[in-house]
Write an enzyme that holds these catalytic residues in place. Structure first.
Site, PDB file in Angstrom:
ATOM      1  N   ASP A 107       0.813  -1.210   0.000  1.00 18.20           N
ATOM      2  CA  ASP A 107       0.000   0.000   0.000  1.00 18.20           C
ATOM      3  C   ASP A 107       0.853   1.268   0.000  1.00 18.20           C
ATOM      4  O   ASP A 107       0.473   2.284  -0.578  1.00 18.20           O
ATOM      5  CB  ASP A 107      -0.916  -0.021   1.234  1.00 18.20           C
ATOM      6  CG  ASP A 107      -1.911   1.121   1.250  1.00 18.20           C
ATOM      7  OD1 ASP A 107      -2.604   1.327   0.235  1.00 18.20           O
ATOM      8  OD2 ASP A 107      -2.007   1.810   2.279  1.00 18.20           O
ATOM      9  N   VAL A 149       2.931  -4.384   5.670  1.00 13.57           N
ATOM     10  CA  VAL A 149       3.736  -4.207   4.467  1.00 13.57           C
ATOM     11  C   VAL A 149       2.891  -4.378   3.212  1.00 13.57           C
ATOM     12  O   VAL A 149       3.221  -3.832   2.156  1.00 13.57           O
ATOM     13  CB  VAL A 149       4.921  -5.192   4.454  1.00 13.57           C
ATOM     14  CG1 VAL A 149       5.736  -5.067   3.173  1.00 13.57           C
ATOM     15  CG2 VAL A 149       5.810  -4.974   5.669  1.00 13.57           C
ATOM     16  N   GLU A 150       1.788  -5.104   3.338  1.00 12.72           N
ATOM     17  CA  GLU A 150       0.950  -5.366   2.162  1.00 12.72           C
ATOM     18  C   GLU A 150      -0.182  -4.346   2.058  1.00 12.72           C
ATOM     19  O   GLU A 150       0.027  -3.254   1.547  1.00 12.72           O
ATOM     20  CB  GLU A 150       0.450  -6.818   2.211  1.00 12.72           C
ATOM     21  CG  GLU A 150       1.609  -7.810   2.132  1.00 12.72           C
ATOM     22  CD  GLU A 150       1.163  -9.257   2.116  1.00 12.72           C
ATOM     23  OE1 GLU A 150       0.436  -9.644   1.184  1.00 12.72           O
ATOM     24  OE2 GLU A 150       1.553 -10.007   3.037  1.00 12.72           O
ATOM     25  N   MET A 151      -1.360  -4.643   2.567  1.00  7.65           N
ATOM     26  CA  MET A 151      -2.488  -3.729   2.371  1.00  7.65           C
ATOM     27  C   MET A 151      -2.686  -2.763   3.538  1.00  7.65           C
ATOM     28  O   MET A 151      -3.377  -1.755   3.403  1.00  7.65           O
ATOM     29  CB  MET A 151      -3.747  -4.538   2.081  1.00  7.65           C
ATOM     30  CG  MET A 151      -3.561  -5.447   0.857  1.00  7.65           C
ATOM     31  SD  MET A 151      -4.970  -6.459   0.416  1.00  7.65           S
ATOM     32  CE  MET A 151      -5.849  -5.353  -0.680  1.00  7.65           C
TER      33      MET A 151
END
Length: 300
Positions: A107, A149-151
């Site tokens: 993100d 770290v992702e969404m």
């Protein structure tokens, strides 16, 4: 199998509707068994299995309304904190369920530490993620959403409140989960996404061959199948998805991690189980659509 937005999403929805209708209509009909007398075919059917109509779940019934909701969620950037990426960003249906990058940006643009595997046929795997930390796609679907770290979604409540304020979502959840007292819940977000993912199967000529059509493969392909079996590839790559069914150690002859793209040593499944025998152990990759799902392995 290539899908782009927005036109092909409509095509995908129609295809899903038809496949679901056919699957439900034929669920009770017996399938005629074909038993051609061919040694290679007999060997192949012991090692591989053709893909089913859909990847069924014992506790997450696949309905058209649930799949339609899951598809909408899959492409919605509202599932990331800053609304910059969707599930499809890292697992693009336009490129066979991957983004063709060694590591995917989240993100905020920060890169993850492992390669994003294909979502296609993934619901048929023995477990989810390279280290198998999720039992099934129902468990997996909710995990990247709250990974920082992702969404980057900060809490379950944050996402539920966000979707509740978006016109169309409350009604869609009520239709997809009519028996739930609170249809729009984080659990049901994951279950709707998983229902959609369970429809993302990619049958090929190889499946026709396994079902008894001996002319579905070319002579060169049959020769390749013979070699594939003879040299031992099938020890790891077998079953419904020609892989994805077992875990194996990377680096049998020398430390693999010394040659990886990763900046840090990846202990693999050891981080999940704590067992020394699981150090550097990862889920075997599926060879379904493998020519399109590069780069390869957990490290890209």
């Amino acid at each position: 199998m290539r899908f782009t937005q927005p036109r092909d999403r409509a095509v995908l929805a129609v295809a899903l509707s038809l496949s679901l209708a056919l699957a439900f209509a034929c669920a009770e009909e017996p399938v005629a068994e074909v038993t051609p007398k061919d040694e290679l075919w007999e060997q192949a059917t012991l090692l591989f299995k053709p893909l089913p109509e859909m990847a069924a779940s014992s506790d997450n019934a696949i309905t058209l309304k649930k799949v339609e909701l899951g598809e909408k969620l899959y492409f919605d950037e509202a599932l990331s904190k800053n609304e910059t990426i969707s599930c499809n960003s890292c697992h693009s249906l336009a490129t066979f369920g991957v983004d063709n990058l060694p590591f995917s940006p989240g993100d905020t643009g920060e890169l993850g530490g492992r390669n994003s595997p294909s979502v296609l046929n993934a619901a048929l795997h023995v477990a989810q993620f390279w280290d198998g930390r999720a039992e099934d796609v129902e468990e997996q679907a909710g995990m990247p959403i709250m990974n920082p770290v992702e969404m980057g979604i900060p809490s379950e409540e944050f996402l539920v409140d966000r979707l509740a304020a978006i016109p169309g979502y409350p009604g869609a959840f009520a239709e997809a989960f009519p028996d739930d007292e609170t249809p729009l819940s984080y659990r049901n977000i994951s279950r709707a996404l998983a229902a959609f993912e369970r429809t993302l199967l990619t049958p090929s000529r190889f499946d026709h061959y396994l079902r008894g059509d001996l002319e579905a493969l070319t002579e060169d392909e049959k020769e390749g199948l013979k070699i594939f079996r003879k040299v031992g590839c099938t020890a790891c790559h077998n079953g419904l998805t020609a892989g994805g069914q077992t875990f194996r150690k990377f680096g049998l002859n020398e430390p693999y991690w010394e040659h990886t793209r990763s900046t840090e040593q990846d202990d693999g499944r050891f981080a999940v189980t704590g067992r020394e025998t699981d150090r550097y152990v990862f889920k075997v990759a599926s060879l379904r659509n493998v020519e399109m799902t590069f780069p390869y392995f957990h490290d890209g």
